[in-house]
Design a protein around this motif. Structure first.
Motif, mmCIF file in Angstrom:
data_model
loop_
_atom_site.group_PDB
_atom_site.id
_atom_site.type_symbol
_atom_site.label_atom_id
_atom_site.label_comp_id
_atom_site.label_asym_id
_atom_site.label_seq_id
_atom_site.Cartn_x
_atom_site.Cartn_y
_atom_site.Cartn_z
ATOM 1 N N ILE A 47 48.281 36.381 41.528
ATOM 2 C CA ILE A 47 47.542 37.597 41.872
ATOM 3 C C ILE A 47 48.400 38.506 42.738
ATOM 4 O O ILE A 47 48.489 39.718 42.500
ATOM 5 N N GLU A 48 49.043 37.931 43.734
ATOM 6 C CA GLU A 48 49.886 38.733 44.616
ATOM 7 C C GLU A 48 51.054 39.349 43.848
ATOM 8 O O GLU A 48 51.420 40.509 44.085
ATOM 9 N N GLN A 49 51.617 38.601 42.913
ATOM 10 C CA GLN A 49 52.699 39.141 42.090
ATOM 11 C C GLN A 49 52.198 40.282 41.209
ATOM 12 O O GLN A 49 52.901 41.282 41.016
ATOM 13 N N SER A 50 50.973 40.154 40.693
ATOM 14 C CA SER A 50 50.397 41.201 39.846
ATOM 15 C C SER A 50 50.148 42.474 40.653
ATOM 16 O O SER A 50 50.372 43.581 40.158
ATOM 17 N N ILE A 51 49.683 42.318 41.880
ATOM 18 C CA ILE A 51 49.468 43.487 42.739
ATOM 19 C C ILE A 51 50.800 44.189 43.010
ATOM 20 O O ILE A 51 50.881 45.427 43.000
ATOM 21 N N GLN A 52 51.835 43.407 43.216
ATOM 22 C CA GLN A 52 53.169 43.990 43.412
ATOM 23 C C GLN A 52 53.629 44.735 42.166
ATOM 24 O O GLN A 52 54.261 45.797 42.258
ATOM 25 N N ARG A 53 53.304 44.194 40.997
ATOM 26 C CA ARG A 53 53.674 44.867 39.743
ATOM 27 C C ARG A 53 52.935 46.197 39.603
ATOM 28 O O ARG A 53 53.489 47.182 39.103
ATOM 29 N N ILE A 54 51.686 46.228 40.035
ATOM 30 C CA ILE A 54 50.929 47.482 39.989
ATOM 31 C C ILE A 54 51.585 48.502 40.906
ATOM 32 O O ILE A 54 51.790 49.665 40.533
ATOM 33 N N ALA B 152 44.572 51.509 39.311
ATOM 34 C CA ALA B 152 43.712 51.340 40.484
ATOM 35 C C ALA B 152 42.545 50.408 40.165
ATOM 36 O O ALA B 152 42.137 49.585 41.000
ATOM 37 N N PHE B 153 41.996 50.511 38.955
ATOM 38 C CA PHE B 153 40.889 49.663 38.518
ATOM 39 C C PHE B 153 41.303 48.191 38.548
ATOM 40 O O PHE B 153 40.592 47.330 39.095
ATOM 41 N N PHE B 154 42.460 47.879 37.970
ATOM 42 C CA PHE B 154 42.908 46.488 37.935
ATOM 43 C C PHE B 154 43.349 46.001 39.310
ATOM 44 O O PHE B 154 43.224 44.814 39.619
ATOM 45 N N ARG B 155 43.829 46.900 40.129
ATOM 46 C CA ARG B 155 44.201 46.506 41.490
ATOM 47 C C ARG B 155 42.955 46.043 42.253
ATOM 48 O O ARG B 155 42.981 45.030 42.970
ATOM 49 N N LEU B 156 41.852 46.777 42.080
ATOM 50 C CA LEU B 156 40.604 46.391 42.725
ATOM 51 C C LEU B 156 40.128 45.025 42.223
ATOM 52 O O LEU B 156 39.637 44.203 43.001
ATOM 53 N N LYS B 157 40.264 44.785 40.925
ATOM 54 C CA LYS B 157 39.868 43.492 40.372
ATOM 55 C C LYS B 157 40.695 42.357 40.969
ATOM 56 O O LYS B 157 40.168 41.298 41.309
ATOM 57 N N LEU B 158 41.982 42.583 41.071
ATOM 58 C CA LEU B 158 42.861 41.556 41.615
ATOM 59 C C LEU B 158 42.578 41.297 43.099
ATOM 60 O O LEU B 158 42.570 40.145 43.548
ATOM 61 N N VAL B 159 42.341 42.349 43.849
ATOM 62 C CA VAL B 159 42.030 42.200 45.269
ATOM 63 C C VAL B 159 40.726 41.435 45.447
ATOM 64 O O VAL B 159 40.604 40.566 46.327
ATOM 65 N N TYR C 128 52.864 46.962 35.862
ATOM 66 C CA TYR C 128 51.728 46.144 35.435
ATOM 67 C C TYR C 128 51.251 46.552 34.035
ATOM 68 O O TYR C 128 51.276 47.729 33.670
ATOM 69 N N GLY C 129 50.820 45.542 33.264
ATOM 70 C CA GLY C 129 50.227 45.823 31.957
ATOM 71 C C GLY C 129 51.190 45.768 30.800
ATOM 72 O O GLY C 129 50.787 45.991 29.652
ATOM 73 N N TYR C 130 52.454 45.444 31.066
ATOM 74 C CA TYR C 130 53.452 45.400 29.997
ATOM 75 C C TYR C 130 54.092 44.011 29.941
ATOM 76 O O TYR C 130 54.349 43.390 30.966
ATOM 77 N N CYS C 131 54.328 43.539 28.726
ATOM 78 C CA CYS C 131 54.838 42.196 28.486
ATOM 79 C C CYS C 131 56.236 42.014 29.079
ATOM 80 O O CYS C 131 57.123 42.848 28.881
ATOM 81 N N ASP C 132 56.435 40.917 29.777
ATOM 82 C CA ASP C 132 57.730 40.615 30.375
ATOM 83 C C ASP C 132 58.808 40.396 29.316
ATOM 84 O O ASP C 132 59.982 40.661 29.555
ATOM 85 N N GLU C 133 58.417 39.894 28.149
ATOM 86 C CA GLU C 133 59.400 39.562 27.124
ATOM 87 C C GLU C 133 59.710 40.742 26.204
ATOM 88 O O GLU C 133 60.869 40.972 25.858
ATOM 89 N N THR C 134 58.683 41.464 25.796
ATOM 90 C CA THR C 134 58.880 42.514 24.795
ATOM 91 C C THR C 134 58.789 43.928 25.366
ATOM 92 O O THR C 134 59.226 44.879 24.720
ATOM 93 N N GLY C 135 58.194 44.070 26.545
ATOM 94 C CA GLY C 135 58.001 45.390 27.123
ATOM 95 C C GLY C 135 56.850 46.163 26.506
ATOM 96 O O GLY C 135 56.593 47.311 26.871
ATOM 97 N N ARG D 162 42.895 41.897 27.034
ATOM 98 C CA ARG D 162 43.515 40.665 27.553
ATOM 99 C C ARG D 162 43.606 40.700 29.073
ATOM 100 O O ARG D 162 43.398 39.682 29.743
ATOM 101 N N LEU D 163 43.903 41.854 29.643
ATOM 102 C CA LEU D 163 44.006 41.964 31.095
ATOM 103 C C LEU D 163 42.642 41.816 31.772
ATOM 104 O O LEU D 163 42.556 41.294 32.881
ATOM 105 N N LEU D 164 41.599 42.268 31.118
ATOM 106 C CA LEU D 164 40.262 42.064 31.676
ATOM 107 C C LEU D 164 39.911 40.578 31.699
ATOM 108 O O LEU D 164 39.281 40.084 32.638
ATOM 109 N N ALA D 165 40.329 39.844 30.649
ATOM 110 C CA ALA D 165 40.057 38.413 30.595
ATOM 111 C C ALA D 165 40.963 37.641 31.540
ATOM 112 O O ALA D 165 40.556 36.640 32.128
ATOM 113 N N ARG D 166 42.207 38.118 31.701
ATOM 114 C CA ARG D 166 43.178 37.448 32.574
ATOM 115 C C ARG D 166 44.016 38.503 33.280
ATOM 116 O O ARG D 166 45.090 38.880 32.811
#
Length: 207
Positions: A155-162, A94-101, A167-174, A181-185
């Protein structure tokens, strides 16, 4: 010339980055083999990727603050201090969703301002130098908005991932990308190590 060994640096999530463990003989940066790719040591004067952010330090005094606060009330420091066992729990999501919004809202506002500026500057300017300056400013502003348009899509894709719980897990390694890193990007989809590997591959072989 003896091989130069880079000191291993811990990657996010407690892992040691393979990119920082290797030795590289004095040779050009164009390396063809897969083994060489995994053992490439970045030269300080020609880094392939931006240096990682300063190591995030957790404040033990803030470790339990998240329990008594809503996602909107949490600070970055309090989210960083949360135990690793609570990574991407409902409150962090929820915290990161608010940041993205909020980031999305800012981009949309900027886009509206750009449209207004372009509309105001449609008056014909007789002086060629002034006209060239205005056109250059318009081009710069449009390039900036184009970058923001691409960011808006991420951003919209990240919100969908949440919303999907991914959200928060690497696409390549899981593996966890890491709160720092998520706070920075907030739109990051790769861990720092996976991002370095991808950029190294692009550097060597092109897009």
């Amino acid at each position: 010339m003896p091989a130069q060994t880079a000191a291993p640096a811990p990657a996010r999530g407690g892992r040691v980055s393979r990119l920082s463990q290797l030795t590289v003989p004095s040779m050009p940066q164009s390396v063809a083999s897969t083994a060489a790719k995994s053992s490439f040591s970045q030269a300080p004067s020609n880094a392939l990727v931006p240096p990682p952010p300063v190591a995030v330090k957790k404040d033990p005094k803030l470790a339990n603050n998240w329990k008594a606060k809503s996602a909107a009330e949490l600070t970055d420091a309090e989210v960083i201090a949360m135990p690793d066992s609570e990574y991407m729990n409902e409150k962090q999501m929820a915290f990161f969703r608010l940041k993205l919004v909020e980031l999305k809202r800012g981009i949309l506002e900027n886009a509206g301002e750009t449209t207004e500026h372009l509309r105001e500057d449609t008056v014909v300017v007789p002086d060629p130098a002034d006209r060239a300056t205005i056109e250059e400013e318009h081009a710069l502003e449009l390039r900036t908005r184009d970058r923001e348009r691409k960011l808006l899509k991420k951003i919209e894709q990240s919100i969908q991932r949440i919303d999907a719980g991914d959200y928060g897990y690497c696409d390549e390694t899981g593996e966890p990308i890491g709160v720092g890193r998520l706070l920075a990007r907030p739109t990051a989809t790769l861990s720092l190590e996976a991002q370095q590997r991808r950029e190294l591959k692009q550097k060597m072989f092109g897009d």
